[in-house]
Design an enzyme around this catalytic site. Sequence first.
Site, short mmCIF file in Angstrom:
data_model
loop_
_atom_site.label_atom_id
_atom_site.label_comp_id
_atom_site.label_asym_id
_atom_site.label_seq_id
_atom_site.Cartn_x
_atom_site.Cartn_y
_atom_site.Cartn_z
N SER A 50 58.85 60.10 46.87
CA SER A 50 57.82 60.88 46.15
C SER A 50 57.77 62.30 46.70
O SER A 50 57.24 63.20 46.05
CB SER A 50 56.45 60.21 46.30
OG SER A 50 56.14 60.00 47.66
N LYS A 118 63.62 51.44 52.50
CA LYS A 118 63.02 50.81 51.31
C LYS A 118 63.89 51.13 50.11
O LYS A 118 64.42 52.25 50.02
CB LYS A 118 61.59 51.32 51.08
CG LYS A 118 60.97 50.79 49.78
CD LYS A 118 59.48 51.03 49.70
CE LYS A 118 59.08 52.38 49.19
NZ LYS A 118 59.59 52.73 47.85
N GLU A 187 53.89 47.97 43.08
CA GLU A 187 53.28 49.20 42.53
C GLU A 187 52.91 49.02 41.06
O GLU A 187 53.69 48.48 40.26
CB GLU A 187 54.26 50.38 42.66
CG GLU A 187 53.68 51.66 42.03
CD GLU A 187 54.42 52.94 42.38
OE1 GLU A 187 55.39 52.89 43.17
OE2 GLU A 187 54.00 53.99 41.87
O1 KIV Z 1 57.99 57.26 47.24
C1 KIV Z 1 56.87 56.82 47.57
O2 KIV Z 1 55.99 57.53 48.05
C2 KIV Z 1 56.64 55.39 47.34
C3 KIV Z 1 55.23 54.89 47.48
C4 KIV Z 1 54.44 55.40 46.35
C5 KIV Z 1 55.16 53.43 47.61
O3 KIV Z 1 57.53 54.66 47.06
#
Ligand code: KIV
Length: 269
Positions: A50, A118, A187
């Site tokens: 993000s 992740k 999410e």
């Molecule tokens: O990229 C991000 O900040 C995320 C969160 C919103 C879980 O994946």
Amino acid sequence: MSKQTPIRRTTVPQIAARKGGEPIVSLTSYHAHTAAIVDKYADFILVGDSLGMVMHGMESTIGVPLDLMIMHGKAVVKGTKQALIVVDMPFGTYEESPAVAFRNAAKIMKETGCGAVKLEGGARMAETIHFLVERGIPVMAHIGLTPQSSHVMGGFKTQGRDEAGWDAIIQDAKAVAEAGAFAVVVEGVVEPLAVKITKECPIPTIGIGASAECDGQILVLEDMLGLNEWTPKFVKVYGDLGPAIERAVSEYAEEVKTRAFPSEDEVYK
Ligand code: KIV
């Protein structure tokens, strides 16, 4: 010779062991200074992709390059002592094959010093998750609304509004758990679905726009600090930093223009 104090961070097994226990606290962070503050309160900090939208003005996360994630990941690791640091794998760095995913995940871990990566996707990413975990890379999964697939999904839309789609999302959660993910971000799914996933999935669920019943929560730091012009509806704004920064900047500008800006002898006494 100096003796270094070892840094003891929250570990992946400690996060995994919190299933059904004390709720897991997490936030995103992209820089050393905010990470140092978040570090005092969060069990894990996510260097989320993000950051492309929040910090670099991109329209989606799709254009985020691997090197940018590594640069911000390094800063967050340097600024912290306690939290587990998880770094997002950006779009295009893991979907092609488990081997490509391993090469890029290993690069992220070696160059940032983070403790886990992740990646987005459920059942379709299970083989890759298994491949990474078997080779020493802890993986947090991300299901439901997966922003890197926003073009396929037709935008950033809440998932599971139609109950007919619930089973596929529940199967995604079970598949990533079985593949070896230690936790899963859920999410933008309707609340009863998030509750059902949390009940049926053996690993901790980390909710964002999902349910307070998840095993933990994550928010984008800048959203909850009121720093973004637009904030998703589900986000509670805990700080009002946008207007506070504007007040400080306008006061500075006014002092410079009116020559009320402190002289050197007033500042460096
Ligand atoms: O990229 C991000 O900040 C995320 C969160 C919103 C879980 O994946």
